[in-house]
Structures are given as C-alpha cells and as structure tokens.
Design a protein around this motif. Structure first.
Motif, PDB file in Angstrom:
ATOM      1  N   VAL A  47       0.857  -1.192   0.000  1.00  0.00           N
ATOM      2  CA  VAL A  47       0.000   0.000   0.000  1.00  0.00           C
ATOM      3  C   VAL A  47       0.891   1.240   0.000  1.00  0.00           C
ATOM      4  O   VAL A  47       1.587   1.524   0.968  1.00  0.00           O
ATOM      5  CB  VAL A  47      -0.947  -0.017   1.217  1.00  0.00           C
ATOM      6  CG1 VAL A  47      -1.767   1.274   1.266  1.00  0.00           C
ATOM      7  CG2 VAL A  47      -1.875  -1.230   1.136  1.00  0.00           C
ATOM      8  N   LYS A  67       0.106   4.560  -0.548  1.00  0.00           N
ATOM      9  CA  LYS A  67      -0.449   5.908  -0.355  1.00  0.00           C
ATOM     10  C   LYS A  67       0.550   6.795   0.392  1.00  0.00           C
ATOM     11  O   LYS A  67       1.220   6.299   1.312  1.00  0.00           O
ATOM     12  CB  LYS A  67      -1.782   5.845   0.388  1.00  0.00           C
ATOM     13  CG  LYS A  67      -1.702   5.240   1.768  1.00  0.00           C
ATOM     14  CD  LYS A  67      -3.102   5.047   2.366  1.00  0.00           C
ATOM     15  CE  LYS A  67      -3.032   4.326   3.687  1.00  0.00           C
ATOM     16  NZ  LYS A  67      -4.293   3.639   4.029  1.00  0.00           N
ATOM     17  N   ASN A  76      -5.360   4.345  -2.207  1.00  0.00           N
ATOM     18  CA  ASN A  76      -6.708   4.674  -1.740  1.00  0.00           C
ATOM     19  C   ASN A  76      -7.390   5.723  -2.597  1.00  0.00           C
ATOM     20  O   ASN A  76      -8.604   5.746  -2.690  1.00  0.00           O
ATOM     21  CB  ASN A  76      -6.647   5.239  -0.317  1.00  0.00           C
ATOM     22  CG  ASN A  76      -6.291   4.203   0.685  1.00  0.00           C
ATOM     23  OD1 ASN A  76      -5.189   3.666   0.639  1.00  0.00           O
ATOM     24  ND2 ASN A  76      -7.205   3.887   1.568  1.00  0.00           N
ATOM     25  N   ILE A 117     -12.148  -4.387   6.130  1.00  0.00           N
ATOM     26  CA  ILE A 117     -11.268  -3.611   7.018  1.00  0.00           C
ATOM     27  C   ILE A 117     -11.894  -3.721   8.404  1.00  0.00           C
ATOM     28  O   ILE A 117     -12.789  -2.961   8.742  1.00  0.00           O
ATOM     29  CB  ILE A 117     -11.207  -2.125   6.604  1.00  0.00           C
ATOM     30  CG1 ILE A 117     -10.938  -1.974   5.108  1.00  0.00           C
ATOM     31  CG2 ILE A 117     -10.163  -1.387   7.451  1.00  0.00           C
ATOM     32  CD1 ILE A 117     -11.079  -0.538   4.608  1.00  0.00           C
ATOM     33  N   MET A 126      -3.693  -6.045   7.464  1.00  0.00           N
ATOM     34  CA  MET A 126      -2.860  -4.865   7.235  1.00  0.00           C
ATOM     35  C   MET A 126      -1.619  -4.989   8.128  1.00  0.00           C
ATOM     36  O   MET A 126      -1.381  -6.035   8.709  1.00  0.00           O
ATOM     37  CB  MET A 126      -3.672  -3.590   7.523  1.00  0.00           C
ATOM     38  CG  MET A 126      -5.057  -3.683   6.892  1.00  0.00           C
ATOM     39  SD  MET A 126      -6.121  -2.226   6.797  1.00  0.00           S
ATOM     40  CE  MET A 126      -5.481  -1.027   7.870  1.00  0.00           C
ATOM     41  N   SER A 127      -0.842  -3.895   8.221  1.00  0.00           N
ATOM     42  CA  SER A 127       0.445  -4.009   8.928  1.00  0.00           C
ATOM     43  C   SER A 127       0.328  -4.597  10.334  1.00  0.00           C
ATOM     44  O   SER A 127       1.168  -5.385  10.752  1.00  0.00           O
ATOM     45  CB  SER A 127       1.119  -2.630   9.021  1.00  0.00           C
ATOM     46  OG  SER A 127       1.532  -2.221   7.744  1.00  0.00           O
ATOM     47  N   ARG A 136      -2.894  -6.390   2.542  1.00  0.00           N
ATOM     48  CA  ARG A 136      -2.622  -5.021   2.075  1.00  0.00           C
ATOM     49  C   ARG A 136      -1.758  -4.344   3.123  1.00  0.00           C
ATOM     50  O   ARG A 136      -2.230  -4.011   4.209  1.00  0.00           O
ATOM     51  CB  ARG A 136      -3.940  -4.259   1.898  1.00  0.00           C
ATOM     52  CG  ARG A 136      -5.007  -5.001   1.078  1.00  0.00           C
ATOM     53  CD  ARG A 136      -6.298  -4.190   1.040  1.00  0.00           C
ATOM     54  NE  ARG A 136      -6.749  -3.790   2.358  1.00  0.00           N
ATOM     55  CZ  ARG A 136      -7.605  -4.483   3.114  1.00  0.00           C
ATOM     56  NH1 ARG A 136      -8.148  -5.597   2.686  1.00  0.00           N
ATOM     57  NH2 ARG A 136      -7.930  -4.051   4.312  1.00  0.00           N
ATOM     58  N   ILE A 137      -0.484  -4.154   2.796  1.00  0.00           N
ATOM     59  CA  ILE A 137       0.463  -3.721   3.823  1.00  0.00           C
ATOM     60  C   ILE A 137       1.164  -2.439   3.399  1.00  0.00           C
ATOM     61  O   ILE A 137       1.781  -2.386   2.341  1.00  0.00           O
ATOM     62  CB  ILE A 137       1.482  -4.840   4.098  1.00  0.00           C
ATOM     63  CG1 ILE A 137       0.726  -6.097   4.552  1.00  0.00           C
ATOM     64  CG2 ILE A 137       2.490  -4.400   5.151  1.00  0.00           C
ATOM     65  CD1 ILE A 137       1.612  -7.251   4.934  1.00  0.00           C
ATOM     66  N   GLY A 138       1.034  -1.409   4.241  1.00  0.00           N
ATOM     67  CA  GLY A 138       1.680  -0.131   3.978  1.00  0.00           C
ATOM     68  C   GLY A 138       2.854   0.117   4.892  1.00  0.00           C
ATOM     69  O   GLY A 138       4.017  -0.091   4.538  1.00  0.00           O
ATOM     70  N   SER A 139       2.565   0.557   6.125  1.00  0.00           N
ATOM     71  CA  SER A 139       3.635   1.043   7.000  1.00  0.00           C
ATOM     72  C   SER A 139       4.667  -0.024   7.355  1.00  0.00           C
ATOM     73  O   SER A 139       5.842   0.311   7.538  1.00  0.00           O
ATOM     74  CB  SER A 139       3.036   1.676   8.253  1.00  0.00           C
ATOM     75  OG  SER A 139       2.002   0.891   8.764  1.00  0.00           O
ATOM     76  N   ARG A 180       3.599   6.347   8.058  1.00  0.00           N
ATOM     77  CA  ARG A 180       3.178   7.447   7.189  1.00  0.00           C
ATOM     78  C   ARG A 180       3.216   8.732   7.982  1.00  0.00           C
ATOM     79  O   ARG A 180       2.943   8.744   9.173  1.00  0.00           O
ATOM     80  CB  ARG A 180       1.728   7.224   6.718  1.00  0.00           C
ATOM     81  CG  ARG A 180       1.615   6.315   5.511  1.00  0.00           C
ATOM     82  CD  ARG A 180       0.187   6.210   5.030  1.00  0.00           C
ATOM     83  NE  ARG A 180      -0.685   5.557   6.005  1.00  0.00           N
ATOM     84  CZ  ARG A 180      -0.786   4.229   6.137  1.00  0.00           C
ATOM     85  NH1 ARG A 180      -0.082   3.415   5.384  1.00  0.00           N
ATOM     86  NH2 ARG A 180      -1.589   3.721   7.039  1.00  0.00           N
TER      87      ARG A 180
HETATM   88  C1  LIG Z   1      -3.837   2.318   4.442  1.00  0.00           C
HETATM   89  C2  LIG Z   1      -4.552   1.052   4.165  1.00  0.00           C
HETATM   90  C3  LIG Z   1      -3.903  -0.184   4.286  1.00  0.00           C
HETATM   91  C4  LIG Z   1      -2.493  -0.348   4.817  1.00  0.00           C
HETATM   92  O1  LIG Z   1      -2.403   0.125   6.110  1.00  0.00           O
HETATM   93  P1  LIG Z   1      -1.074  -0.170   6.997  1.00  0.00           P
HETATM   94  O2  LIG Z   1      -1.578  -0.168   8.387  1.00  0.00           O
HETATM   95  O3  LIG Z   1      -0.141   0.944   6.713  1.00  0.00           O
HETATM   96  O4  LIG Z   1      -0.539  -1.467   6.582  1.00  0.00           O
HETATM   97  C5  LIG Z   1      -4.607  -1.324   3.932  1.00  0.00           C
HETATM   98  N1  LIG Z   1      -5.876  -1.271   3.489  1.00  0.00           N
HETATM   99  C6  LIG Z   1      -6.526  -0.101   3.357  1.00  0.00           C
HETATM  100  C7  LIG Z   1      -7.925  -0.116   2.854  1.00  0.00           C
HETATM  101  C8  LIG Z   1      -5.899   1.098   3.697  1.00  0.00           C
HETATM  102  O5  LIG Z   1      -6.565   2.240   3.577  1.00  0.00           O
END
Ligand SMILES: *Cc1c(COP(=O)(O)O)cnc(C)c1O
Length: 214
Positions: free
Chosen positions: A21, A23, A44, A150, A184-185, A200-203, A209
């Motif tokens: 992810v 963003k 997003n 989510i 997620m993370s 779905r992994i961002g941080s 972020r």
């Molecule tokens: C931001 C987001 C993520 C990733 O979030 P992290 O906690 O950074 O891994 C995954 N799914 C959705 C829908 C998001 O908005």
C-alpha cells in the motif's frame, strides 16, 4: 524477520498475495520496491493512483483499495487490475463500460464485517453479497474474485473468522472465488492464519506514514 518471511511462515504452504500500500509514498519509492520484486501496489485515492500509474514503468499491478466515486470510475478502471471496494450496484455498469476491450477487471466486494458506522461495505451475509455479486457476474468485462474487509483496529480473530466463513459459504455456490483480501500491517499474520489470501500492507513495508496534515 522481513514482511515476506512473516507472510510465508503464517501461510503454512498456502499462496498469499502481498499488495504494497503506497499511499503518500513517492513514485520513486514505489519503483524501488517494485525493483525488489513486489508486483502489486494499492492506492486509496484515484488521483494519486493515476499519477503513479503514469509515472512508473514497467507498470505494476495496481489495486484500488479506497472508495470510488461514480464520476471517477471511467477514468480509473483502465489503469487498475483489481478494485477491492465494490459496495453498490451503481458502479457496476460504469466499470464494465470503461473496461470494454480490456482484460476483465477483478472485483472484490467490500464487507463491513464489524458493522461500523464509519466504514463502507455491505452486511456480512450471503443474502447481502449475492445480489451485488450476481450483477457483477452478468458483465463479461468484470470478474468477481471474492471479498475484502477492514475490521476494527485491534480486531479479534473472530472478525477474520467470520469473513472466512462467509467466503466459504459463497464458494459453495461460486467455486471459482479465490480471493479474501484482509490483513494490514498490524494484523496480517493473524488474518493469514484465519484464511486471508491477500494482504494489504503499507507502513510495515515503507515505514510510518506522515501524520495527516503534517
Ligand atoms: C492504508 C490502508 C492499508 C495499509 O495500512 P497499513 O496499516 O499501513 O498497513 C490497507 N488497506 C486499506 C484499505 C488502507 O486504507
């Protein structure tokens, strides 16, 4: 352990798709991670996705993981391979029209698993999902692949397990469904152990972020 190693350990032999992810991250950061072998990226916001879509070559597999306004459907549909947030019938003909002549767009139906007022998504029942799914199935330009959720922050295993059960029920009628996007993370290992097939992994990949408005 790296994120990939943790995913492999939790997966116990199953195949899990990692969506990075991106963003708030720059096109350069995305390209750097893609060069390391990450194939799938999620955004997003449509404008941010389109900007990175045109900036990065070769084009990664783009996933839209945020809400989609009807008036942006035609613009974004040709640029993505997956959309995780289908939650209303109105989007279906718009996405299908924008996808004519292209490979089918993979769609996940977003489920509001913990019935939170602040979240989009439809109710976590077969009866709520099927009418929407059947409209997707009627469009050759679209391909229904499964569900996305989510859960509440700090969600217990029970939220993920509820999704898994709903997914299995739907699969009894539609055996080609293969994707459950959850984790997620902070909770992806738990989500994988409870049956997720796509995280779905961002941080955890890019670092924290910046705070909103910073
Ligand atoms: C931001 C987001 C993520 C990733 O979030 P992290 O906690 O950074 O891994 C995954 N799914 C959705 C829908 C998001 O908005």
């Amino acid at each position: 352990m790296s994120v990939r190693e943790r995913i492999t350990a939790a997966a116990a032999g199953r195949t899990i798709t990692l969506v990075a992810v991106s963003k708030t991250r720059s096109a350069e950061e995305v390209a750097a991670l893609a060069a390391l072998g990450v194939a799938d990226f999620g955004e997003n916001y449509v404008q941010e996705l389109l900007a990175k879509h045109s900036a990065i070559r070769p084009t990664p597999v783009w996933h839209l993981i945020g809400p989609l306004q009807s008036n942006k459907a035609a613009q974004v549909a040709p640029c993505i391979a997956w959309m995780h947030t289908l939650d209303r019938p109105k989007l279906i003909p718009l996405l299908a029209a924008a996808r004519a002549g292209l490979p089918p767009l993979n769609l996940l139906i977003q489920v509001n698993v913990d019935a939170e007022d602040s979240k989009s998504g439809i109710a976590p029942t077969v009866d709520a999902v099927l009418p929407l799914a059947e409209r997707v199935l009627a469009e050759p330009a679209l391909c229904w692949r499964g569900l996305m959720c989510i859960p509440e922050p700090g969600a217990p295993a029970a939220s993920f397990a509820r999704m898994r059960l709903l997914f299995e029920r739907l699969r009894e009628r539609h055996p080609t469904l293969d994707t459950l996007s959850m984790g997620m993370s902070d909770d992806y290992e738990l989500a994988i152990r409870e049956g997720s097939t796509m995280v779905r992994i961002g941080s955890a990949l890019f670092g924290p972020r910046p705070a909103k408005g910073a």
